[in-house]
Design a protein around this motif. Sequence first.
Motif, PDB file in Angstrom:
ATOM      1  N   LEU A  63       1.149  -1.088  -0.055  1.00  0.00           N
ATOM      2  CA  LEU A  63      -0.050   0.064   0.110  1.00  0.00           C
ATOM      3  C   LEU A  63       0.863   1.150  -0.098  1.00  0.00           C
ATOM      4  O   LEU A  63       2.003   1.341   0.750  1.00  0.00           O
ATOM      5  N   VAL A  64       0.506   2.364  -0.724  1.00  0.00           N
ATOM      6  CA  VAL A  64       1.165   3.409  -0.967  1.00  0.00           C
ATOM      7  C   VAL A  64       0.091   4.525  -0.945  1.00  0.00           C
ATOM      8  O   VAL A  64      -0.776   4.513  -1.388  1.00  0.00           O
ATOM      9  N   GLU A  65       0.370   5.491   0.184  1.00  0.00           N
ATOM     10  CA  GLU A  65      -0.572   6.572   0.388  1.00  0.00           C
ATOM     11  C   GLU A  65       0.429   7.909   0.160  1.00  0.00           C
ATOM     12  O   GLU A  65       1.411   7.936   0.494  1.00  0.00           O
ATOM     13  N   ALA A  66      -0.358   8.974  -0.296  1.00  0.00           N
ATOM     14  CA  ALA A  66       0.233  10.487  -0.650  1.00  0.00           C
ATOM     15  C   ALA A  66      -0.781  11.385  -0.083  1.00  0.00           C
ATOM     16  O   ALA A  66      -1.872  11.400  -0.630  1.00  0.00           O
ATOM     17  N   SER A  67      -0.263  12.224   0.938  1.00  0.00           N
ATOM     18  CA  SER A  67      -1.389  13.075   1.444  1.00  0.00           C
ATOM     19  C   SER A  67      -0.647  14.553   1.716  1.00  0.00           C
ATOM     20  O   SER A  67       0.538  14.648   1.985  1.00  0.00           O
TER      21      SER A  67
END
Length: 210
Positions: A169-173
């Motif tokens: 999983l990769v998240e960018a915020s």
Amino acid sequence: MFQRDAYALIALALAGVAFTLYAVIGSTPFFPRSLQMQSGICPAGEGYPAERRRVMDASEAEWYSSGLFSLHEQPLFPDRDRPLQTVRFTLLRSFQAPLTVRTTDLGDGRLRLQATLAPGPDGCPEDQAGCRIDRVLTETEQARVARAQSLLATASYGCATGIDGSMWLVEASGHGDYRFWSEWSPRHGELRDLALVMIDLTGWELKAID
């Protein structure tokens, strides 16, 4: 009689702990609900073609949330109080310790690296609370991260396709935007490239990562 009552009390206590844990996870919005109504192009993988799929469903959201919760992570969504970018990679592995690595823009040209490796097989020793890393990256390391972040220019997608393996999983915020990408045991591609760089920066000596 006393022993039977003691077992019953212990069982009730464990049930209470489990109920509290699931209640906390259920009330923690790790991901925007909109991801469950959004579609994205899942890249081609081992044994399946590229195709449009829903980014996440309710059961996946619960599973991913429980993994992040076990690593003592905080939601990156909502991001209204996060003007600078944070990128988080999370690896949820079958029968092995989960881990998460994130980089955060400090606003002065530097990136902060924070990582957690849980106890368990191919993880930290069982008698430790987990391996934790918190440091500022060097300019050379930051350049490596920047070169590996082509994934962040793409739209969100989800590829939960396998039965046994691991979820990447990769998240960018930040900057008023939140995006999410997931693949099941990727063998190649932008997500794997970024994830391997982030893991390498921790210095952890892990076995083959699937």
